[in-house]
Design a protein around this motif. Sequence first.
Motif, PDB file in Angstrom:
ATOM      1  N   LEU A 137       0.820  -1.208   0.000  1.00 54.55           N
ATOM      2  CA  LEU A 137       0.000   0.000   0.000  1.00 54.55           C
ATOM      3  C   LEU A 137       0.859   1.266   0.000  1.00 54.55           C
ATOM      4  O   LEU A 137       0.584   2.196  -0.783  1.00 54.55           O
ATOM      5  N   PRO A 138       1.905   1.357   0.823  1.00 58.46           N
ATOM      6  CA  PRO A 138       2.757   2.561   0.764  1.00 58.46           C
ATOM      7  C   PRO A 138       3.386   2.777  -0.611  1.00 58.46           C
ATOM      8  O   PRO A 138       3.488   3.909  -1.084  1.00 58.46           O
ATOM      9  N   ALA A 139       3.785   1.674  -1.278  1.00 59.40           N
ATOM     10  CA  ALA A 139       4.394   1.812  -2.604  1.00 59.40           C
ATOM     11  C   ALA A 139       3.378   2.332  -3.611  1.00 59.40           C
ATOM     12  O   ALA A 139       3.688   3.174  -4.462  1.00 59.40           O
ATOM     13  N   ALA A 140       2.134   1.837  -3.518  1.00 59.46           N
ATOM     14  CA  ALA A 140       1.087   2.290  -4.439  1.00 59.46           C
ATOM     15  C   ALA A 140       0.756   3.759  -4.200  1.00 59.46           C
ATOM     16  O   ALA A 140       0.567   4.528  -5.149  1.00 59.46           O
ATOM     17  N   LYS A 141       0.683   4.163  -2.929  1.00 60.83           N
ATOM     18  CA  LYS A 141       0.398   5.575  -2.619  1.00 60.83           C
ATOM     19  C   LYS A 141       1.502   6.475  -3.148  1.00 60.83           C
ATOM     20  O   LYS A 141       1.238   7.551  -3.696  1.00 60.83           O
ATOM     21  N   SER A 142       2.736   6.035  -2.993  1.00 59.00           N
ATOM     22  CA  SER A 142       3.868   6.816  -3.488  1.00 59.00           C
ATOM     23  C   SER A 142       3.833   6.919  -5.016  1.00 59.00           C
ATOM     24  O   SER A 142       4.076   7.980  -5.589  1.00 59.00           O
ATOM     25  N   ARG A 143       3.494   5.807  -5.672  1.00 54.84           N
ATOM     26  CA  ARG A 143       3.418   5.818  -7.134  1.00 54.84           C
ATOM     27  C   ARG A 143       2.316   6.771  -7.608  1.00 54.84           C
ATOM     28  O   ARG A 143       2.511   7.515  -8.582  1.00 54.84           O
ATOM     29  N   LEU A 144       1.159   6.742  -6.940  1.00 51.93           N
ATOM     30  CA  LEU A 144       0.055   7.622  -7.334  1.00 51.93           C
ATOM     31  C   LEU A 144       0.446   9.083  -7.147  1.00 51.93           C
ATOM     32  O   LEU A 144       0.149   9.929  -8.000  1.00 51.93           O
ATOM     33  N   LEU A 145       1.110   9.396  -6.052  1.00 50.34           N
ATOM     34  CA  LEU A 145       1.538  10.764  -5.804  1.00 50.34           C
ATOM     35  C   LEU A 145       2.490  11.244  -6.901  1.00 50.34           C
ATOM     36  O   LEU A 145       2.321  12.339  -7.452  1.00 50.34           O
ATOM     37  N   ARG A 146       3.472  10.423  -7.246  1.00 48.41           N
ATOM     38  CA  ARG A 146       4.417  10.805  -8.308  1.00 48.41           C
ATOM     39  C   ARG A 146       3.712  10.936  -9.652  1.00 48.41           C
ATOM     40  O   ARG A 146       4.008  11.848 -10.437  1.00 48.41           O
ATOM     41  N   ALA A 147       2.771  10.034  -9.940  1.00 46.19           N
ATOM     42  CA  ALA A 147       2.038  10.085 -11.209  1.00 46.19           C
ATOM     43  C   ALA A 147       1.210  11.358 -11.297  1.00 46.19           C
ATOM     44  O   ALA A 147       1.145  12.002 -12.355  1.00 46.19           O
ATOM     45  N   ARG A 148       0.579  11.744 -10.202  1.00 51.00           N
ATOM     46  CA  ARG A 148      -0.214  12.977 -10.201  1.00 51.00           C
ATOM     47  C   ARG A 148       0.672  14.200 -10.419  1.00 51.00           C
ATOM     48  O   ARG A 148       0.280  15.142 -11.125  1.00 51.00           O
ATOM     49  N   GLU A 149       1.847  14.192  -9.812  1.00 50.76           N
ATOM     50  CA  GLU A 149       2.770  15.326  -9.996  1.00 50.76           C
ATOM     51  C   GLU A 149       3.213  15.435 -11.451  1.00 50.76           C
ATOM     52  O   GLU A 149       3.271  16.523 -12.022  1.00 50.76           O
ATOM     53  N   ARG A 150       3.522  14.275 -12.074  1.00 50.33           N
ATOM     54  CA  ARG A 150       3.939  14.304 -13.478  1.00 50.33           C
ATOM     55  C   ARG A 150       2.776  14.702 -14.391  1.00 50.33           C
ATOM     56  O   ARG A 150       2.968  15.404 -15.391  1.00 50.33           O
ATOM     57  N   LEU A 151       1.563  14.248 -14.043  1.00 54.82           N
ATOM     58  CA  LEU A 151       0.384  14.627 -14.815  1.00 54.82           C
ATOM     59  C   LEU A 151       0.179  16.136 -14.765  1.00 54.82           C
ATOM     60  O   LEU A 151      -0.062  16.786 -15.785  1.00 54.82           O
ATOM     61  N   ARG A 152       0.289  16.703 -13.582  1.00 55.17           N
ATOM     62  CA  ARG A 152       0.114  18.154 -13.419  1.00 55.17           C
ATOM     63  C   ARG A 152       1.156  18.915 -14.231  1.00 55.17           C
ATOM     64  O   ARG A 152       0.835  19.867 -14.943  1.00 55.17           O
ATOM     65  N   THR A 153       2.408  18.489 -14.125  1.00 53.90           N
ATOM     66  CA  THR A 153       3.478  19.158 -14.869  1.00 53.90           C
ATOM     67  C   THR A 153       3.227  19.095 -16.373  1.00 53.90           C
ATOM     68  O   THR A 153       3.379  20.092 -17.091  1.00 53.90           O
ATOM     69  N   GLN A 154       2.806  17.933 -16.849  1.00 53.36           N
ATOM     70  CA  GLN A 154       2.553  17.761 -18.279  1.00 53.36           C
ATOM     71  C   GLN A 154       1.362  18.596 -18.742  1.00 53.36           C
ATOM     72  O   GLN A 154       1.373  19.146 -19.839  1.00 53.36           O
ATOM     73  N   MET A 155       0.334  18.706 -17.894  1.00 49.85           N
ATOM     74  CA  MET A 155      -0.844  19.501 -18.285  1.00 49.85           C
ATOM     75  C   MET A 155      -0.500  20.986 -18.340  1.00 49.85           C
ATOM     76  O   MET A 155      -1.006  21.718 -19.192  1.00 49.85           O
ATOM     77  N   CYS A 176      -1.070  22.001 -22.084  1.00 45.31           N
ATOM     78  CA  CYS A 176      -2.363  22.696 -22.212  1.00 45.31           C
ATOM     79  C   CYS A 176      -2.367  24.077 -21.573  1.00 45.31           C
ATOM     80  O   CYS A 176      -3.419  24.701 -21.444  1.00 45.31           O
ATOM     81  N   GLN A 177      -1.192  24.549 -21.151  1.00 47.67           N
ATOM     82  CA  GLN A 177      -1.088  25.877 -20.545  1.00 47.67           C
ATOM     83  C   GLN A 177      -2.066  26.041 -19.378  1.00 47.67           C
ATOM     84  O   GLN A 177      -2.706  27.085 -19.224  1.00 47.67           O
ATOM     85  N   VAL A 178      -2.206  24.994 -18.580  1.00 47.89           N
ATOM     86  CA  VAL A 178      -3.103  25.057 -17.421  1.00 47.89           C
ATOM     87  C   VAL A 178      -2.508  26.011 -16.399  1.00 47.89           C
ATOM     88  O   VAL A 178      -1.324  25.969 -16.098  1.00 47.89           O
ATOM     89  N   ARG A 179      -3.367  26.882 -15.850  1.00 49.12           N
ATOM     90  CA  ARG A 179      -2.947  27.803 -14.797  1.00 49.12           C
ATOM     91  C   ARG A 179      -3.813  27.579 -13.569  1.00 49.12           C
ATOM     92  O   ARG A 179      -4.997  27.277 -13.687  1.00 49.12           O
ATOM     93  N   PHE A 180      -3.201  27.744 -12.396  1.00 48.77           N
ATOM     94  CA  PHE A 180      -3.881  27.506 -11.129  1.00 48.77           C
ATOM     95  C   PHE A 180      -3.962  28.800 -10.327  1.00 48.77           C
ATOM     96  O   PHE A 180      -3.073  29.642 -10.398  1.00 48.77           O
TER      97      PHE A 180
END
Length: 198
Positions: A151-169, A173-177
């Motif tokens: 479970l800790p490995a999966a949570k860590s993987r999801l966190l990293r994937a979300r960070e890379r997704l955000r960076t790519q978007m 797509c010029q996403v601004r927050f």
Amino acid sequence: MAAPDALAQDGLSCVASAWHAHERELRAYLRHHLGESAPAEDLLQEVFLRALRQGEAFCTIAQPRAWLFQVARHAMTDHWRAQRPQEPVSEALPQEAADPRAPGLAPVDHLGDCLLRVLGELRPDDAAIVRACDLQGQTVQAFAQAQGLSLPAAKSRLLRARERLRTQMVTACQVRFDSDGSVCSHTPRADAPAPARN
């Protein structure tokens, strides 16, 4: 330990003592603000009932008078709020500028096309966990079991994937927050360069 009936009797005794000491002052206070009217008497009874509901806990109140007056003020506030006329919202009020692509939707709701495109640009393991946990509603624990991960490995993987997704978007797509981290705008660009995959 005192029996429940004894505790209830103690609570009643504490309320009765405080009420005997402060009822006249409370009534004068309510009548001063509400006039010699039924609402003043109604709210006085409401204060008494709220005190009774405290049971034996009322005996632990350090300043019963202050507590009773606070309850009276809250009761008056509720009374005035209920008396305030409710005006319908005018249809003539100015509306926010609508996005021509989908009127009434928030900026984040327009990201569907961008999200699908960016998911295809992520590493396969990043895309898989984002799709499963964020888009399809699978729990991280269920994903971990299915993939043979802790479970800790999966949570860590999801966190990293979300960070890379955000960076790519942001890049694709010029996403601004805004300051709260919510999407405030984006401008899809087909020719935006994609960062190198890790």
